[in-house]
Design a protein around this motif. Structure first.
Motif, short mmCIF file in Angstrom:
data_model
loop_
_atom_site.label_atom_id
_atom_site.label_comp_id
_atom_site.label_asym_id
_atom_site.label_seq_id
_atom_site.Cartn_x
_atom_site.Cartn_y
_atom_site.Cartn_z
N LEU A 44 -47.01 55.23 66.92
CA LEU A 44 -46.87 55.86 68.24
C LEU A 44 -46.95 54.84 69.38
CD1 LEU A 44 -48.92 59.11 67.68
CD2 LEU A 44 -46.45 58.92 67.95
N SER A 45 -47.58 53.71 69.14
CA SER A 45 -47.68 52.67 70.17
C SER A 45 -46.32 52.09 70.53
CB SER A 45 -48.62 51.55 69.71
OG SER A 45 -49.94 52.06 69.62
N ASN A 46 -45.33 52.31 69.66
CA ASN A 46 -43.97 51.82 69.92
C ASN A 46 -43.15 52.80 70.75
OD1 ASN A 46 -44.33 49.45 68.38
ND2 ASN A 46 -44.04 50.65 66.51
N VAL A 47 -43.71 53.98 71.03
CA VAL A 47 -42.99 55.02 71.77
C VAL A 47 -43.40 55.00 73.23
CG1 VAL A 47 -42.58 57.51 71.97
CG2 VAL A 47 -42.89 56.47 69.71
N GLU A 48 -42.40 55.01 74.11
CA GLU A 48 -42.67 55.08 75.55
C GLU A 48 -41.73 56.11 76.17
OE1 GLU A 48 -41.94 52.18 79.18
OE2 GLU A 48 -43.63 51.50 77.96
N LEU A 49 -42.31 57.06 76.90
CA LEU A 49 -41.53 58.08 77.60
C LEU A 49 -41.61 57.82 79.08
CD1 LEU A 49 -43.00 61.14 75.64
CD2 LEU A 49 -40.87 59.93 75.16
N ASN A 50 -40.67 58.39 79.81
CA ASN A 50 -40.71 58.25 81.26
C ASN A 50 -40.74 59.64 81.87
OD1 ASN A 50 -40.31 57.72 83.99
ND2 ASN A 50 -39.01 55.97 83.55
N PHE A 51 -41.87 60.00 82.41
CA PHE A 51 -42.03 61.28 83.10
C PHE A 51 -42.61 61.02 84.47
CE2 PHE A 51 -41.48 63.40 79.06
CZ PHE A 51 -40.93 64.62 79.44
N GLY A 53 -41.52 59.62 86.92
CA GLY A 53 -41.22 58.31 87.48
C GLY A 53 -42.09 57.18 86.98
N SER A 54 -42.87 57.41 85.94
CA SER A 54 -43.69 56.33 85.41
C SER A 54 -43.70 56.36 83.89
CB SER A 54 -45.12 56.43 85.95
OG SER A 54 -45.71 57.65 85.57
N PRO A 55 -43.91 55.20 83.27
CA PRO A 55 -43.93 55.14 81.80
C PRO A 55 -45.20 55.80 81.25
CG PRO A 55 -44.44 52.99 82.73
CD PRO A 55 -44.10 53.89 83.88
N ILE A 56 -45.00 56.53 80.16
CA ILE A 56 -46.12 57.20 79.49
C ILE A 56 -46.10 56.74 78.04
CG2 ILE A 56 -47.06 59.42 78.77
CD1 ILE A 56 -45.79 60.59 81.32
N SER A 57 -47.21 56.19 77.61
CA SER A 57 -47.32 55.69 76.25
C SER A 57 -48.77 55.76 75.80
CB SER A 57 -46.83 54.23 76.19
OG SER A 57 -47.70 53.40 76.95
N VAL A 58 -49.00 55.41 74.55
CA VAL A 58 -50.37 55.34 74.04
C VAL A 58 -51.15 54.32 74.86
CG1 VAL A 58 -51.78 54.67 72.04
CG2 VAL A 58 -49.78 56.13 71.72
N ASP A 59 -50.49 53.21 75.23
CA ASP A 59 -51.17 52.16 76.01
C ASP A 59 -51.55 52.64 77.41
OD1 ASP A 59 -51.00 50.34 73.93
OD2 ASP A 59 -49.11 49.49 74.65
N THR A 60 -50.67 53.40 78.07
CA THR A 60 -50.94 53.80 79.45
C THR A 60 -51.79 55.07 79.56
OG1 THR A 60 -48.84 55.03 79.59
CG2 THR A 60 -48.84 52.73 80.35
N TRP A 61 -51.69 55.96 78.57
CA TRP A 61 -52.41 57.24 78.66
C TRP A 61 -53.56 57.36 77.68
CZ3 TRP A 61 -50.37 62.58 80.06
CH2 TRP A 61 -49.69 62.53 81.28
N GLY A 62 -53.54 56.55 76.64
CA GLY A 62 -54.51 56.70 75.57
C GLY A 62 -53.93 57.58 74.47
N TYR A 63 -54.42 57.39 73.28
CA TYR A 63 -53.86 58.06 72.10
C TYR A 63 -53.87 59.58 72.21
CZ TYR A 63 -53.48 59.59 67.25
OH TYR A 63 -53.10 60.24 66.10
#
Length: 163
Positions: A44-51, A53-63
């Protein structure tokens, strides 16, 4: 008749959930208990969504928050997919022309009103991205119903009328 009842129940559910704050809807605490070991975190750390206007990922939001977001979007997709199908069957039962188009236009209106309403709820946002997810869910599920009905017709299986 059953289609109308299910449709009304679905719309009442959307209205009820639309008026809840984020904190009332959040399942992050349950996910933290259920997924303590953070399965598939590396994948899942390889997945990044954009909602929004900002990137959302495990790194930015937490698991756990990221998993919750994925689940929320899936509920949008399949929830409005089900509503789209119910609307399609409702309009079809009324023998309206172009029931699929009517159902999709209805979902666009309902999803837009839902997101507009959410913009007034504390800790919630009304997002056009959610309307798009909702409409894509409706289009996908209505298309699947068309496919099933087509196959049933080809196999001479009696098709449910939706009345």
């Amino acid at each position: 008749r059953i289609i109308t009842i299910l449709l009304v129940l679905s719309l009442c559910t959307v209205l009820y959930m639309s008026n809840m704050t984020y904190e009332q809807q959040s399942i992050t605490p349950e996910l933290q208990q259920l997924l303590k070991d953070e399965p598939s975190k590396e994948l899942l750390s390889n997945v990044e969504l954009n909602f929004w206007g900002s990137p959302i990922s495990v790194d930015t939001w937490g698991y756990h928050s990221f998993i919750e977001l994925i689940l929320r979007k899936a509920v949008h997709f399949f929830g409005y997919g089900a509503i789209g199908v119910l609307l399609y069957l409702f309009y079809r039962g009324l023998q309206r022309k172009l029931p699929s188009v009517l159902a999709i236009v209805s979902v666009i209106i309902l999803a837009s009103l839902d997101e507009y309403n959410q913009s007034f709820i504390p800790s919630r946002t009304g997002a056009m991205q959610d309307v798009i997810v909702d409409v894509l869910g409706a289009i996908t599920c209505i298309t699947l119903v068309h496919l099933v009905l087509y196959v049933m017709k080809r196999l001479n299986v009696r098709v449910f009328s939706g009345k």
